[in-house]
Enzyme design. Structure first.
Site, PDB file in Angstrom:
ATOM      1  N   GLY A   1     -45.590  98.187  90.287  1.00 34.31           N
ATOM      2  CA  GLY A   1     -46.982  98.421  90.615  1.00 34.31           C
ATOM      3  C   GLY A   1     -47.661  97.417  91.514  1.00 34.31           C
ATOM      4  O   GLY A   1     -47.056  96.639  92.237  1.00 34.31           O
TER       5      GLY A   1
ATOM      6  N   ASN B   1     -37.172  97.030  96.576  1.00 32.71           N
ATOM      7  CA  ASN B   1     -37.895  98.040  95.812  1.00 32.71           C
ATOM      8  C   ASN B   1     -39.327  97.579  95.650  1.00 32.71           C
ATOM      9  O   ASN B   1     -39.670  96.897  94.685  1.00 32.71           O
ATOM     10  CB  ASN B   1     -37.238  98.262  94.448  1.00 32.71           C
ATOM     11  CG  ASN B   1     -38.083  99.137  93.534  1.00 32.71           C
ATOM     12  OD1 ASN B   1     -38.915  99.910  94.008  1.00 32.71           O
ATOM     13  ND2 ASN B   1     -37.897  99.001  92.238  1.00 32.71           N
TER      14      ASN B   1
ATOM     15  N   CYS C   1     -39.526  89.767  94.742  1.00 32.15           N
ATOM     16  CA  CYS C   1     -40.210  91.059  94.690  1.00 32.15           C
ATOM     17  C   CYS C   1     -41.668  90.892  94.219  1.00 32.15           C
ATOM     18  O   CYS C   1     -42.444  90.224  94.880  1.00 32.15           O
ATOM     19  CB  CYS C   1     -39.418  92.028  93.817  1.00 32.15           C
ATOM     20  SG  CYS C   1     -39.741  93.770  94.208  1.00 32.15           S
ATOM     21  N   LEU C   2     -42.037  91.473  93.073  1.00 35.26           N
ATOM     22  CA  LEU C   2     -43.391  91.275  92.560  1.00 35.26           C
ATOM     23  C   LEU C   2     -43.663  89.792  92.372  1.00 35.26           C
ATOM     24  O   LEU C   2     -44.786  89.318  92.592  1.00 35.26           O
ATOM     25  CB  LEU C   2     -43.590  92.018  91.243  1.00 35.26           C
ATOM     26  CG  LEU C   2     -44.967  91.872  90.589  1.00 35.26           C
ATOM     27  CD1 LEU C   2     -46.060  92.507  91.438  1.00 35.26           C
ATOM     28  CD2 LEU C   2     -44.970  92.484  89.190  1.00 35.26           C
TER      29      LEU C   2
ATOM     30  N   SER D   1     -39.091  98.167  87.398  1.00 32.82           N
ATOM     31  CA  SER D   1     -40.003  98.177  88.538  1.00 32.82           C
ATOM     32  C   SER D   1     -40.435  99.586  88.927  1.00 32.82           C
ATOM     33  O   SER D   1     -41.421  99.762  89.645  1.00 32.82           O
ATOM     34  CB  SER D   1     -39.350  97.508  89.753  1.00 32.82           C
ATOM     35  OG  SER D   1     -39.146  96.133  89.521  1.00 32.82           O
TER      36      SER D   1
ATOM     37  N   GLY E   1     -43.695  98.476  97.041  1.00 34.49           N
ATOM     38  CA  GLY E   1     -44.649  99.261  97.808  1.00 34.49           C
ATOM     39  C   GLY E   1     -45.807  98.444  98.337  1.00 34.49           C
ATOM     40  O   GLY E   1     -46.747  99.006  98.910  1.00 34.49           O
ATOM     41  N   PHE E   2     -45.762  97.119  98.144  1.00 37.90           N
ATOM     42  CA  PHE E   2     -46.828  96.228  98.598  1.00 37.90           C
ATOM     43  C   PHE E   2     -46.200  95.066  99.363  1.00 37.90           C
ATOM     44  O   PHE E   2     -45.007  94.791  99.225  1.00 37.90           O
ATOM     45  CB  PHE E   2     -47.636  95.694  97.411  1.00 37.90           C
ATOM     46  CG  PHE E   2     -48.384  96.760  96.656  1.00 37.90           C
ATOM     47  CD1 PHE E   2     -49.725  97.004  96.914  1.00 37.90           C
ATOM     48  CD2 PHE E   2     -47.742  97.534  95.687  1.00 37.90           C
ATOM     49  CE1 PHE E   2     -50.411  97.995  96.231  1.00 37.90           C
ATOM     50  CE2 PHE E   2     -48.414  98.522  95.003  1.00 37.90           C
ATOM     51  CZ  PHE E   2     -49.759  98.759  95.279  1.00 37.90           C
TER      52      PHE E   2
ATOM     53  N   HIS F   1     -34.088  91.605  96.579  1.00 36.22           N
ATOM     54  CA  HIS F   1     -33.360  91.280  95.353  1.00 36.22           C
ATOM     55  C   HIS F   1     -32.037  90.598  95.679  1.00 36.22           C
ATOM     56  O   HIS F   1     -31.020  91.271  95.869  1.00 36.22           O
ATOM     57  CB  HIS F   1     -33.104  92.554  94.542  1.00 36.22           C
ATOM     58  CG  HIS F   1     -34.303  93.061  93.822  1.00 36.22           C
ATOM     59  ND1 HIS F   1     -34.538  92.781  92.489  1.00 36.22           N
ATOM     60  CD2 HIS F   1     -35.349  93.808  94.237  1.00 36.22           C
ATOM     61  CE1 HIS F   1     -35.675  93.352  92.120  1.00 36.22           C
ATOM     62  NE2 HIS F   1     -36.189  93.974  93.167  1.00 36.22           N
TER      63      HIS F   1
ATOM     64  N   GLY G   1     -41.101  93.427  89.179  1.00 32.23           N
ATOM     65  CA  GLY G   1     -41.911  94.210  88.257  1.00 32.23           C
ATOM     66  C   GLY G   1     -42.578  95.355  88.987  1.00 32.23           C
ATOM     67  O   GLY G   1     -42.491  95.475  90.218  1.00 32.23           O
TER      68      GLY G   1
ATOM     69  N   GLU H   1     -30.071  89.107  93.772  1.00 30.63           N
ATOM     70  CA  GLU H   1     -29.098  89.288  92.695  1.00 30.63           C
ATOM     71  C   GLU H   1     -28.402  90.637  92.747  1.00 30.63           C
ATOM     72  O   GLU H   1     -27.435  90.881  92.008  1.00 30.63           O
ATOM     73  CB  GLU H   1     -29.796  89.130  91.328  1.00 30.63           C
ATOM     74  CG  GLU H   1     -30.433  90.382  90.764  1.00 30.63           C
ATOM     75  CD  GLU H   1     -31.663  90.874  91.501  1.00 30.63           C
ATOM     76  OE1 GLU H   1     -32.084  92.015  91.263  1.00 30.63           O
ATOM     77  OE2 GLU H   1     -32.206  90.114  92.316  1.00 30.63           O
TER      78      GLU H   1
ATOM     79  N   GLN I   1     -44.930  88.390  95.550  1.00 27.56           N
ATOM     80  CA  GLN I   1     -46.293  88.837  95.831  1.00 27.56           C
ATOM     81  C   GLN I   1     -47.304  88.053  94.998  1.00 27.56           C
ATOM     82  O   GLN I   1     -48.349  87.626  95.511  1.00 27.56           O
ATOM     83  CB  GLN I   1     -46.403  90.333  95.554  1.00 27.56           C
ATOM     84  CG  GLN I   1     -45.558  91.194  96.473  1.00 27.56           C
ATOM     85  CD  GLN I   1     -45.400  92.614  95.974  1.00 27.56           C
ATOM     86  OE1 GLN I   1     -46.057  93.026  95.023  1.00 27.56           O
ATOM     87  NE2 GLN I   1     -44.517  93.373  96.598  1.00 27.56           N
TER      88      GLN I   1
END
Length: 379
Positions: A244, A311, A269-270, A47, A313-314, A353, A242, A355, A273
């Protein structure tokens, strides 16, 4: 003699320090992580592709690096910055120092930096592009490079770190495996649920936990279509973390949209999103993101607060979610969306996360809920 190294930010700020790890030059989005430990997991987390990491804890590397705690087969980050690196780790499991590990993987390290000043700038100005270099030490030249380097926003980093082919996860249960008393109990004579984990840059501890829950796991590339996934006939689909910006990943959003209503889905996480985008929501970039193993999240249903590892940024814009999607978790630092759930389908995700054992077991129930959605019994 210590090797000098400099970090230049796109706003014109330059920081000087001494190098460890590899030599060279690279650019990336400069972000900070507030974890006190876990630097090895951070370094090997896909990530962080395209990013230069600043650790807020002052001394890093004390327990070295070992091959059992890695989260991927390599590294994807562009640089690693700390106040002080420990060159002589004390840990019977260690096989490398942090410096030698970074050198082996071609990652530039930087120490001797006033990380408090650097982090304060990132908190004030926001995460920004930077250049770290041991070969160009001219301030004006480095600042120009930082300002000319491409922004992380709008780029697809998933294809750089995702699995290239479908594989069966076969690693032996890790030391983080639950004891038999804590493992999910399957109904008598039932088969192990089969999970397809879509790899957008997945940490290895995710399939480890799914296996520990009693699942068989197949890992598929992030570019997989819904038809290819359904052809594997899974009992459930996992959407991984993941790197970005999720907004350029139309291929992933279309796949998830086509899977909703066909299989139970759990994203983190990603993955959350992308799930939010697939269900009609919108994404925005956070000023400096959430990165650390100490982020408080409240479960809106129970009122319980979980200590979580994050972790990203979006975030999902809550106001854009359709009526058939509810927000289930809130980040207590800034009230951003930390969990969502479809109201009528077995589809949910969290922005953190579960996990990663930050609590360490505060968020275990999420894997149990995923199991319940696949096997149809209380777990």
């Amino acid at each position: 003699m210590s090797q000098p190294v400099k970090l230049a930010l796109a706003d014109g700020t330059v920081f000087s320090g001494t190098a460890f790890g590899a030599e060279g030059e690279s650019f990336g989005e400069v972000v900070f992580n507030t974890s006190m430990t876990g630097y090895q997991e951070i370094i090997t987390d896909p990530s962080y592709c395209g990013q230069i990491i600043v650790m807020t804890y002052p001394q890093i590397g004390n327990y070295g690096v070992n091959p059992e705690d890695i989260e991927s087969s390599g590294t994807a980050l562009k640089g690693f910055i700390c106040r002080e690196v420990c060159e002589k780790p004390s840990n019977y499991r260690a096989t490398h120092s942090l410096s030698s590990y970074l050198a082996e993987h071609g990652v530039i390290g930087m120490q001797g930096v006033d990380t408090r000043a650097l982090v304060r700038r990132l908190r004030t100005q926001g995460a920004m592009t930077g250049v770290i270099s041991t070969v160009d030490l001219d301030d004006a030249s480095l600042v120009a490079k930082a300002q000319q380097s491409p922004d992380l926003v709008g780029q697809d980093y998933v294809k750089a770190v995702s699995a290239k082919e479908t594989t069966c996860w076969s690693e032996a249960l890790s030391e983080l495996a639950r004891t038999p008393a804590n493992q999910t109990t399957l109904p008598p004579n039932s088969k192990r649920p089969k999970v397809v984990a879509i790899d957008y840059g997945m940490k290895w501890n995710i399939p480890r936990h799914l296996v520990d829950c009693g699942c068989d796991v197949e890992v598929m590339p992030g570019t997989s279509t819904a038809a290819e996934i359904l052809e594997r006939n899974p009992d459930g689909v996992f959407l991984s973390n993941g790197p970005g910006d999720p907004r350029p990943l139309d291929y992933a959003v279309n796949t998830i949209r086509d899977l909703i209503g066909k299989k139970p889905i759990f994203g983190i996480c990603l993955g959350q999103q992308l799930l939010g985008l697939a269900m009609g929501g919108e994404i925005y970039k956070l000023k400096f993101g959430h990165r650390g193993a100490n982020q408080p999240v409240m479960n809106k249903k129970t009122g319980r607060v979980e200590v979580t590892s994050q972790n990203h940024g979006f975030a999902i814009n809550e106001k854009t979610l359709p009526d058939n999607v509810e927000v289930t978790h809130i980040n207590l630092n800034d009230n951003t969306v930390s969990g969502i759930r479809h109201k009528t389908e077995p589809v949910f995700g969290v922005q953190y996360h579960p996990e990663a054992s930050a609590g360490p077991h505060d968020s275990r129930y999420l894997f149990d809920e995923f199991m319940q959605s696949m096997i149809g019994v209380n777990v």
